[in-house]
Design a protein around this motif. Structure first.
Motif, PDB file in Angstrom:
ATOM      1  N   THR A   1       0.849  -1.189   0.000  1.00 24.13           N
ATOM      2  CA  THR A   1       0.000   0.000   0.000  1.00 24.13           C
ATOM      3  C   THR A   1       0.884   1.238   0.000  1.00 24.13           C
ATOM      4  O   THR A   1       1.764   1.363   0.849  1.00 24.13           O
ATOM      5  CB  THR A   1      -0.916   0.036   1.238  1.00 24.13           C
ATOM      6  OG1 THR A   1      -1.581  -1.212   1.382  1.00 24.13           O
ATOM      7  CG2 THR A   1      -1.946   1.146   1.118  1.00 24.13           C
ATOM      8  N   ASN A   2       0.641   2.154  -0.919  1.00 19.19           N
ATOM      9  CA  ASN A   2       1.499   3.341  -1.001  1.00 19.19           C
ATOM     10  C   ASN A   2       0.945   4.494  -0.167  1.00 19.19           C
ATOM     11  O   ASN A   2      -0.021   4.350   0.583  1.00 19.19           O
ATOM     12  CB  ASN A   2       1.718   3.746  -2.462  1.00 19.19           C
ATOM     13  CG  ASN A   2       0.487   4.385  -3.099  1.00 19.19           C
ATOM     14  OD1 ASN A   2      -0.586   4.480  -2.497  1.00 19.19           O
ATOM     15  ND2 ASN A   2       0.637   4.842  -4.335  1.00 19.19           N
ATOM     16  N   SER A   3       1.558   5.669  -0.329  1.00 18.51           N
ATOM     17  CA  SER A   3       1.223   6.823   0.510  1.00 18.51           C
ATOM     18  C   SER A   3      -0.225   7.272   0.377  1.00 18.51           C
ATOM     19  O   SER A   3      -0.780   7.856   1.305  1.00 18.51           O
ATOM     20  CB  SER A   3       2.120   8.018   0.139  1.00 18.51           C
ATOM     21  OG  SER A   3       3.442   7.804   0.534  1.00 18.51           O
ATOM     22  N   GLU A   4      -0.846   7.044  -0.768  1.00 21.79           N
ATOM     23  CA  GLU A   4      -2.222   7.510  -0.971  1.00 21.79           C
ATOM     24  C   GLU A   4      -3.245   6.389  -0.750  1.00 21.79           C
ATOM     25  O   GLU A   4      -4.336   6.424  -1.307  1.00 21.79           O
ATOM     26  CB  GLU A   4      -2.382   8.118  -2.371  1.00 21.79           C
ATOM     27  CG  GLU A   4      -2.108   7.170  -3.514  1.00 21.79           C
ATOM     28  CD  GLU A   4      -2.565   7.709  -4.861  1.00 21.79           C
ATOM     29  OE1 GLU A   4      -3.247   8.737  -4.900  1.00 21.79           O
ATOM     30  OE2 GLU A   4      -2.236   7.066  -5.870  1.00 21.79           O
ATOM     31  N   ARG A   5      -2.864   5.369   0.040  1.00 24.45           N
ATOM     32  CA  ARG A   5      -3.751   4.250   0.368  1.00 24.45           C
ATOM     33  C   ARG A   5      -4.031   3.350  -0.840  1.00 24.45           C
ATOM     34  O   ARG A   5      -5.042   2.662  -0.878  1.00 24.45           O
ATOM     35  CB  ARG A   5      -5.090   4.737   0.934  1.00 24.45           C
ATOM     36  CG  ARG A   5      -5.009   5.506   2.236  1.00 24.45           C
ATOM     37  CD  ARG A   5      -6.339   6.124   2.632  1.00 24.45           C
ATOM     38  NE  ARG A   5      -6.637   7.333   1.869  1.00 24.45           N
ATOM     39  CZ  ARG A   5      -7.535   7.394   0.893  1.00 24.45           C
ATOM     40  NH1 ARG A   5      -8.258   6.341   0.553  1.00 24.45           N
ATOM     41  NH2 ARG A   5      -7.724   8.531   0.244  1.00 24.45           N
ATOM     42  N   ARG A   6      -3.147   3.311  -1.809  1.00 28.80           N
ATOM     43  CA  ARG A   6      -3.391   2.540  -3.027  1.00 28.80           C
ATOM     44  C   ARG A   6      -2.678   1.195  -2.940  1.00 28.80           C
ATOM     45  O   ARG A   6      -1.462   1.125  -2.756  1.00 28.80           O
ATOM     46  CB  ARG A   6      -2.927   3.312  -4.255  1.00 28.80           C
ATOM     47  CG  ARG A   6      -3.396   2.691  -5.576  1.00 28.80           C
ATOM     48  CD  ARG A   6      -2.981   3.531  -6.766  1.00 28.80           C
ATOM     49  NE  ARG A   6      -3.590   4.855  -6.768  1.00 28.80           N
ATOM     50  CZ  ARG A   6      -4.818   5.120  -7.225  1.00 28.80           C
ATOM     51  NH1 ARG A   6      -5.575   4.132  -7.681  1.00 28.80           N
ATOM     52  NH2 ARG A   6      -5.276   6.357  -7.218  1.00 28.80           N
ATOM     53  N   ILE A   7      -3.454   0.130  -3.094  1.00 24.54           N
ATOM     54  CA  ILE A   7      -2.939  -1.232  -2.984  1.00 24.54           C
ATOM     55  C   ILE A   7      -2.575  -1.754  -4.374  1.00 24.54           C
ATOM     56  O   ILE A   7      -3.370  -1.685  -5.304  1.00 24.54           O
ATOM     57  CB  ILE A   7      -3.989  -2.155  -2.328  1.00 24.54           C
ATOM     58  CG1 ILE A   7      -4.306  -1.661  -0.908  1.00 24.54           C
ATOM     59  CG2 ILE A   7      -3.499  -3.600  -2.287  1.00 24.54           C
ATOM     60  CD1 ILE A   7      -5.476  -2.370  -0.264  1.00 24.54           C
TER      61      ILE A   7
END
Length: 928
Positions: free
Chosen positions: A468-474
């Motif tokens: 999961t990245n910084s913008e909550r993207r999996i």
């Protein structure tokens, strides 16, 4: 045995697999090019919404970091007395670990063992490790190196907004009218996000950008307003800005009344933070403070970005909530272009937070100390109880180990001997521990020297994973190639250890916590019935149902067909939620966001007469963490070859230091030696050192020997950003240099061993066109013994070549040049290295040196030779250096496009664009 192992591969065919970059939390999509056995290349994934095909200098060289004999491929055991390593089978390694841990748990209890994991681990690894610790063993002592970078952002979000939920999206970078960057060098730490900021500013010049940072970093090159505040004064800055916003009526009273609580206390607090007081406290002009507040208050949308500058502080939580206060007071949250956006430091630090991989957390943003949350998790895991007291965070954990309270630690995918503050304390703790287990993909890290067992873990590109990245993207990552040797995914190692521990506990007849299982063996088999990553993900999904991060609507097939998705993504959703809190309802008991009113407290260790300078530490553009991966890529050393100390010219003059001198930096905990880099953009009284270089590259310049163990009382995050130090010239009577073209990686590792014999040493990879090598610079109180020199020649392969020698024993000058035909392959310049740069150029260029043979051993470069001197690399992609850029600018190329067309710099990944722009301005200033 040696830690080196041979690798072989067979070329098959051209294949591609989708993945995500394993460096920062931006989460850039990567397409891996491979032949089924080895990774041969990488390129940016044009379909990934985090980067749309762009990669930075680190990401674009990932393929160069994958191979080599430093990869861990089999379990190893180290003899503490000799330091020798012996290979083990997996069954023997797990049995030895399990026997030791079972005995400790049986005799002293489960709180006597601990796990220390990493924000680089994928989500399934984090979940299984957390379940192993809290659900099976019964210890809450599991922390992560995310404690060192993101913990204060976690506590700030939770205190202010109710949950650890980043409310923004990357699209907000294009939507915002005012960007407030504080405590983050985005240009270096998150280069692809900075590309988006540059593009947004180019499209909309009216976009206001405010940068607040003690250093004028490359990020400040794009700022309309720059605030060079004193280290640690962020709370005063934010309170002062809010004071002005209230005074000039730039607050949103309706939003405050409807959606927040705690306003009156905060309003009373900031009344005392007048512009004059704040300007004096922060050491910034009052007019610039007012301009920043007005830009923030007048903009229709404001986005804040921050990272370690706020988080790595003994008052990091206060800084986070004070910044979030500004957004709540102006209603700048939950809509396009607006919100407080913390930038994650590691690729899956967010996933670790989601799965509960910290000592106070449980999966699904639950709390260990919350009885209802514990009850929910015991039901999901089908166990009777979870220990109700949070475990130790990183710094107290290693302190407890030194006291003997924790007898064994299992470290995964991180290097605490280099990365933790107060480094010597960590070393003492590991020496005291009964058993230290290191699970890593690479051999030879600083922590390996303090480990008893080394378990080989599969690395990037070698396993399926979720992050999961910084913008909550999996994102769903696919395996491209097999892991080397017997290396396994981390989750599989945790699972198999649970099985082995169950057997060992049964042998000791250790009592079960309940009657759900007939034995520990059966309990392990039931709790860790995970045949693959998908089975782990399905169980973890159930932990998120009904929570703020609900991902029950996701599966691998959807992620593969529709691409990476933001959470929440509940059952029935057609897409993830781009922004949070757009309805003004927050996950707090009242449904309102909470203002907090901390008092400004300053730094943990103030300067004084003995330690009058402020040291801050940080990242470089082209290196990552402790350089286990980036340290293998010669191109990534071009911009910064060695550890250095930036210092303002006034301080350098007062201390009688010149550029390139060596300086000793002393704190209350230790001392280091750095090469001086005079920096006009640094404020007087402040010095800076990069955090990456460890014993493998700069054994005398370990900045975390200087930093202090002071931690934030709420987040537990250490204060890396401020240490009181003093500086003095480091004068060594003897200096020397070793240069060698690469022919065997063992020669580089031999140079690493040589470096440890000297009070100052700096080892760097060097490259020009397709020729690569290394340079080792040394300094000492006296010349090394002749027997040592001969031994080093043998270790470096400099004794079986055509050689030219010069020895002057009286002056301790001993030189050797190694030739192959008409080309220079290696050079030893001991006691006299004034020709270092010239010989380096001859070595890397492959020049025919026949015409220079009479001068190669001379003390100086011949006067009839155009002497080459090293120029700092600017563009890692093209190899363009500072001098070449100066020449291009002087020739009339004064835009990024013109320079890219002329020499190629800035035309590929773009990481060097801020420095190119800075050089353009500098050259113009010098000309005027």
């Amino acid at each position: 045995m040696s830690l080196l192992r041979a690798q072989q591969s067979t070329s098959l065919q051209r294949l591609e697999s989708k993945s995500v970059c394993p460096y920062c939390g931006t989460g850039c999509g990567v397409i891996i090019e491979h032949d089924g056995q080895q990774i041969t290349g990488v390129r940016g994934d044009p379909d990934h919404p985090a980067n749309f095909g762009q990669l930075c200098s680190k990401g674009s060289t990932l393929h160069l970091s994958c191979q080599g004999n430093d990869r861990a491929g089999e379990p190893l055991r180290r003899d503490r007395l000799s330091g020798d390593w012996t290979a083990l089978t997996w069954s023997d390694a797990l049995a030895q670990m399990a026997s030791s841990w079972a005995e400790i748990i049986h005799r002293q209890g489960p709180q006597a063992v601990a796990l220390y994991v990493s924000g680089q681990l994928p989500t399934e690894d984090y979940y299984v490790a957390n379940k192993l610790a809290k659900g099976f063993i019964g210890t809450n002592h599991i922390d992560t190196n995310s404690r060192l970078c993101m913990a204060s952002a976690v506590t700030g979000y939770k205190l202010s907004l109710g949950m650890d939920s980043v409310p923004c999206a990357y699209e907000d970078l294009e939507e915002t009218d005012c960007l407030f960057i504080v405590g983050a060098n985005v240009a270096y730490a998150h280069p692809i996000l900075f590309r988006r900021i540059e593009a947004a500013k180019l499209r909309r010049p009216e976009l206001k950008i405010i940068v607040a940072d003690p250093r004028r970093t490359p990020t400040a090159s794009i700022a309309d307003i720059f605030l060079p505040l004193q280290p640690g004064t962020d709370v005063a800055l934010f309170h002062g800005m809010l004071h002005i916003l209230i005074w000039e009526d730039h607050i949103d009273r309706d939003y405050i009344t409807t959606h927040t609580e705690g306003w009156e206390e905060l309003k009373a607090r900031v009344q005392n933070y007048t512009p004059q007081r704040v300007a004096e406290t922060c050491h910034i002009p009052e007019a610039e403070l007012r301009a920043a507040a007005q830009a923030f208050g007048k903009a229709s949308s404001v986005l804040s970005l921050w990272c370690q500058g706020l988080n790595q502080s003994s008052h990091g939580t206060d800084k986070n909530v004070s910044l979030i206060n500004l957004h709540l007071a102006t209603g700048q949250i939950g809509r396009p272009g607006a919100g407080p956006f913390s930038l994650t430091g590691q690729p899956n630090a967010m996933g670790g937070r989601e799965t509960g991989g910290m000592p106070a957390l449980l999966p699904g943003h639950r709390e260990v100390a919350n009885p209802e949350h514990r009850s929910e998790m015991t039901a999901l895991w089908e166990i009777s109880s979870i220990h109700p007291q949070p475990g130790y965070t990183a710094v107290p954990l290693f302190q407890a180990m030194e006291r003997g309270e924790i007898e064994s630690i299992w470290i995964s995918c991180t290097n605490p001997v280099l990365s933790m503050s107060d480094q010597q304390q960590v070393q003492r703790a590991l020496n005291r521990a009964r058993l230290v287990i290191l699970q890593d993909s690479y051999l030879g890290t600083e922590t390996a020297d303090y480990s008893d067992l080394l378990l080989p873990a599969a690395s990037w590109g070698e396993r399926e994973a979720l992050i999961t990245n910084s913008e909550r993207r999996i994102s769903h990552l696919h395996a491209a190639v097999p892991a080397p040797g017997e290396a396994r995914p981390d989750w599989m190692i945790y699972r198999d250890f649970a099985f082995a521990l169950g057997e060992a506990l049964d042998q000791l007849q250790h009592p079960l916590p309940d009657h759900r299982d007939s034995s520990w063996h059966d309990r392990a088999q039931r709790l860790f019935d995970f045949p693959d990553s998908a089975s782990i993900f399905r169980e973890y999904q159930r932990c998120t149902q009904g929570r703020d991060l609900d991902i029950s609507g996701l599966d691998f097939a959807l992620l593969d067909s529709q691409g990476p998705q933001q959470w929440p993504f509940p059952t029935g959703a057609r897409s993830g939620q781009e922004r949070l809190y757009s309805d003004g309802i927050f996950p707090t008991p009242s449904g309102r966001a909470r203002f907090h009113a901390p008092e400004f407290q300053g730094v943990a260790e103030e300067i004084d007469a003995r330690y009058p300078l402020r040291l801050t530490t940080g990242r470089l553009r082209d290196q990552w963490h402790s350089m286990s991966r980036t340290g293998k890529v010669a191109a990534l050393f071009a911009s910064d070859e060695e550890a250095f100390l930036e210092i303002h010219p006034e301080d350098a003059q007062r201390l009688q230091l010149k550029n390139e001198d060596l300086a000793r930096v002393i704190s209350r905990r230790g001392h280091n030696v750095f090469r001086v880099r005079i920096q006009h953009n640094l404020q007087p009284g402040l010095v800076f050192a990069p955090m990456h270089f460890g014993r493998r590259f700069a054994p005398a310049a370990l900045c975390n020997q200087l930093t202090l163990p002071a931690i934030d009382p709420v987040s537990g995050e250490p204060e890396f950003k401020h240490t009181a130090v003093r500086i003095e010239p480091a004068i060594f009577p003897w200096q020397g240099t070793l240069l060698r073209l690469n022919s065997d990686e063992a020669h580089f590792q031999a140079a690493q061993r040589i470096a440890r014999h000297f009070p100052y040493a700096s080892l760097s990879r060097i490259r020009q066109d397709r020729r690569e090598g290394f340079i080792l610079r040394l300094a000492g109180e006296e010349a090394p013994a002749i027997r040592d020199i001969h031994a080093w020649d043998r270790a470096l392969g400099m004794d079986g070549l055509e050689v030219l020698d010069y020895d002057d024993a009286r002056r301790h000058v001993r030189k050797r040049l190694c030739m192959q035909g008409k080309q220079l392959l290696a050079a030893r310049l001991f006691g006299e290295d004034g020709t270092r740069d010239w010989l380096r150029e001859l070595l890397l260029s492959g020049t025919n040196v026949d015409a220079f043979r009479h001068a190669l051993l001379a003390p100086k470069v011949p006067p009839d030779v155009a002497a080459w001197s090293r120029s700092r690399g600017i563009c890692a992609c093209t190899g363009v250096n500072e001098e070449q850029l100066r020449q291009s600018i002087a020739a009339g190329n004064i835009t990024l496009k013109q320079i890219a067309q002329d020499c190629g710099a800035g035309g590929e990944c773009g990481s060097c664009k801020p420095e190119i722009m800075s050089m353009i301005r500098m050259v113009h200033q010098e000309a005027s």
